[in-house]
Design a protein around this motif. Structure first.
Motif, PDB file in Angstrom:
ATOM      1  N   ARG A 103     102.793  98.361  89.126  1.00 33.14           N
ATOM      2  CA  ARG A 103     104.142  97.840  89.336  1.00 33.14           C
ATOM      3  C   ARG A 103     104.714  97.196  88.074  1.00 33.14           C
ATOM      4  O   ARG A 103     105.916  97.287  87.810  1.00 33.14           O
ATOM      5  CB  ARG A 103     104.145  96.833  90.476  1.00 33.14           C
ATOM      6  CG  ARG A 103     104.056  97.438  91.857  1.00 33.14           C
ATOM      7  CD  ARG A 103     104.472  96.441  92.918  1.00 33.14           C
ATOM      8  NE  ARG A 103     103.538  95.319  93.000  1.00 33.14           N
ATOM      9  CZ  ARG A 103     102.538  95.241  93.864  1.00 33.14           C
ATOM     10  NH1 ARG A 103     102.348  96.239  94.728  1.00 33.14           N
ATOM     11  NH2 ARG A 103     101.743  94.200  93.878  1.00 33.14           N
ATOM     12  N   ARG A 104     103.856  96.536  87.298  1.00 29.50           N
ATOM     13  CA  ARG A 104     104.330  95.767  86.151  1.00 29.50           C
ATOM     14  C   ARG A 104     104.316  96.540  84.841  1.00 29.50           C
ATOM     15  O   ARG A 104     104.995  96.165  83.889  1.00 29.50           O
ATOM     16  CB  ARG A 104     103.459  94.518  85.983  1.00 29.50           C
ATOM     17  CG  ARG A 104     103.578  93.532  87.127  1.00 29.50           C
ATOM     18  CD  ARG A 104     104.976  92.984  87.219  1.00 29.50           C
ATOM     19  NE  ARG A 104     105.087  91.955  88.266  1.00 29.50           N
ATOM     20  CZ  ARG A 104     106.214  91.322  88.565  1.00 29.50           C
ATOM     21  NH1 ARG A 104     107.340  91.620  87.908  1.00 29.50           N
ATOM     22  NH2 ARG A 104     106.244  90.422  89.519  1.00 29.50           N
ATOM     23  N   HIS A 105     103.580  97.610  84.759  1.00 32.66           N
ATOM     24  CA  HIS A 105     103.437  98.342  83.507  1.00 32.66           C
ATOM     25  C   HIS A 105     104.685  99.163  83.224  1.00 32.66           C
ATOM     26  O   HIS A 105     105.310  99.718  84.132  1.00 32.66           O
ATOM     27  CB  HIS A 105     102.214  99.253  83.563  1.00 32.66           C
ATOM     28  CG  HIS A 105     101.695  99.638  82.216  1.00 32.66           C
ATOM     29  ND1 HIS A 105     102.314 100.572  81.411  1.00 32.66           N
ATOM     30  CD2 HIS A 105     100.593  99.214  81.514  1.00 32.66           C
ATOM     31  CE1 HIS A 105     101.626 100.710  80.296  1.00 32.66           C
ATOM     32  NE2 HIS A 105     100.580  99.896  80.330  1.00 32.66           N
ATOM     33  N   ALA A 109      99.358  94.482  81.823  1.00 25.51           N
ATOM     34  CA  ALA A 109     100.573  95.294  81.788  1.00 25.51           C
ATOM     35  C   ALA A 109     101.475  94.859  80.642  1.00 25.51           C
ATOM     36  O   ALA A 109     102.049  95.693  79.923  1.00 25.51           O
ATOM     37  CB  ALA A 109     101.309  95.177  83.114  1.00 25.51           C
ATOM     38  N   LYS A 110     101.612  93.574  80.434  1.00 24.53           N
ATOM     39  CA  LYS A 110     102.448  93.047  79.352  1.00 24.53           C
ATOM     40  C   LYS A 110     101.896  93.442  77.995  1.00 24.53           C
ATOM     41  O   LYS A 110     102.647  93.706  77.044  1.00 24.53           O
ATOM     42  CB  LYS A 110     102.529  91.527  79.463  1.00 24.53           C
ATOM     43  CG  LYS A 110     103.448  90.884  78.440  1.00 24.53           C
ATOM     44  CD  LYS A 110     103.536  89.383  78.667  1.00 24.53           C
ATOM     45  CE  LYS A 110     104.464  88.746  77.640  1.00 24.53           C
ATOM     46  NZ  LYS A 110     104.576  87.265  77.831  1.00 24.53           N
ATOM     47  N   GLY A 116     104.133 102.822  84.418  1.00 32.01           N
ATOM     48  CA  GLY A 116     103.315 102.725  85.618  1.00 32.01           C
ATOM     49  C   GLY A 116     103.055 104.050  86.307  1.00 32.01           C
ATOM     50  O   GLY A 116     101.956 104.274  86.841  1.00 32.01           O
ATOM     51  N   ASN A 152      99.082  91.377  85.477  1.00 35.40           N
ATOM     52  CA  ASN A 152     100.331  91.092  84.762  1.00 35.40           C
ATOM     53  C   ASN A 152     100.081  90.977  83.260  1.00 35.40           C
ATOM     54  O   ASN A 152     100.857  91.487  82.446  1.00 35.40           O
ATOM     55  CB  ASN A 152     100.947  89.794  85.281  1.00 35.40           C
ATOM     56  CG  ASN A 152     101.475  89.939  86.692  1.00 35.40           C
ATOM     57  OD1 ASN A 152     101.771  91.049  87.151  1.00 35.40           O
ATOM     58  ND2 ASN A 152     101.590  88.834  87.401  1.00 35.40           N
ATOM     59  N   ARG A 179      95.943  89.130  90.150  1.00 32.57           N
ATOM     60  CA  ARG A 179      97.347  89.406  89.826  1.00 32.57           C
ATOM     61  C   ARG A 179      97.661  88.959  88.400  1.00 32.57           C
ATOM     62  O   ARG A 179      98.389  89.651  87.666  1.00 32.57           O
ATOM     63  CB  ARG A 179      98.260  88.697  90.818  1.00 32.57           C
ATOM     64  CG  ARG A 179      99.741  88.966  90.598  1.00 32.57           C
ATOM     65  CD  ARG A 179     100.573  88.370  91.706  1.00 32.57           C
ATOM     66  NE  ARG A 179     100.280  89.012  92.983  1.00 32.57           N
ATOM     67  CZ  ARG A 179     100.910  88.714  94.117  1.00 32.57           C
ATOM     68  NH1 ARG A 179     101.837  87.763  94.135  1.00 32.57           N
ATOM     69  NH2 ARG A 179     100.590  89.342  95.223  1.00 32.57           N
ATOM     70  N   GLN A 218      99.127  95.982  91.322  1.00 34.56           N
ATOM     71  CA  GLN A 218      99.955  95.068  90.541  1.00 34.56           C
ATOM     72  C   GLN A 218     100.171  95.588  89.126  1.00 34.56           C
ATOM     73  O   GLN A 218     101.283  95.488  88.578  1.00 34.56           O
ATOM     74  CB  GLN A 218      99.298  93.680  90.502  1.00 34.56           C
ATOM     75  CG  GLN A 218     100.096  92.623  89.779  1.00 34.56           C
ATOM     76  CD  GLN A 218     101.377  92.246  90.515  1.00 34.56           C
ATOM     77  OE1 GLN A 218     101.572  92.614  91.680  1.00 34.56           O
ATOM     78  NE2 GLN A 218     102.271  91.534  89.827  1.00 34.56           N
TER      79      GLN A 218
END
Length: 233
Positions: free
Chosen positions: A202-204, A36-37, A207, A33, A29, A199
């Protein structure tokens, strides 16, 4: 000498299915994250690329699968060598058996008149009926010897074939165990890749596009598992 796989030496049992440990969930995860950040995977005109984490997990699974294959090769080394020898011996035994059968077939026909009346040394004054009876007995003994030799040759070929099949069966069983372990490693790594993927999507920031176009590395089954196993023998 590598250990021989037989009734007393069996491959290690398959590992029990592991739970997706919490620390691995957190690691995967965290990587999702972080990627994605950072805007990974990058979005370009040529489509969506991949990210390092699935490739890393795939490489780890590949290393474990290769270790299983090496272990399989080691544990079957003696049997594979034995199979090579047995194949040559079976081929030779079958050739000799065929020659013995051909000799029986060639000698099985009745004696010609010339052969029945052929006289040996000291038989010049022997009655013809006695000579013919002697030649007939000699022919019967020779044919019986040829048939016995053919039966023995066929028996040797059959025994060697059974031994070869037994050795090949042991190799196949060990190979199937290695394949099962390789699939297990693949599924364990794939579970982590899928969790990472969910994950990341969801965070990108983009997405939806990533979900449809991303090309993740992930684990793959090696050729010797995926229907194209190389011969061990």
């Amino acid at each position: 000498m590598f250990p021989r796989l037989n009734d007393r030496t069996k491959p290690a049992p398959l590992p029990k299915p592991r739970r997706y440990a919490i620390h691995l969930r957190l690691v995967d995860r965290h990587h999702a994250n972080r990627d994605a950040k950072a805007g990974l995977p990058a979005l370009g005109e040529s489509g969506v690329g991949g990210t390092p984490t699935p490739e890393f997990l795939g490489r780890g699974a590949a290393a474990g699968q290769q270790a299983e294959w090496i272990l399989c090769l080691r544990e079957t080394a003696e049997d594979r060598g034995r199979a090579l020898v047995l194949r040559a011996r079976v081929q030779e035994a079958e050739r000799l058996a065929a020659e013995a059968e051909a000799a029986v077939a060639e000698s099985a026909g009745p004696l010609s008149e010339e052969e029945q009346n052929r006289r040996r040394g000291g038989e010049h004054k022997t009655a013809e009926a006695v000579v013919r009876a002697r030649r007939a007995r000699e022919w019967s003994r020779r044919l019986a010897d040829l048939r016995s030799a053919a039966e023995q040759a066929a028996g040797r070929a059959a025994a060697l074939t059974v031994e070869l099949h037994t050795v090949e069966a042991r190799i196949a069983v060990r190979r199937e165990a290695a394949a099962a372990r390789a699939v297990y490693l693949h599924e364990q790594a794939m579970r982590r890749v899928m969790a990472y993927d969910r994950q990341l999507v969801r965070r990108h920031a983009d997405g939806a596009r990533i979900n449809g176009e991303a090309k993740y590395g992930g684990p793959e089954l090696p050729a010797w598992v995926a229907g194209h196993r190389p011969e061990l023998g």
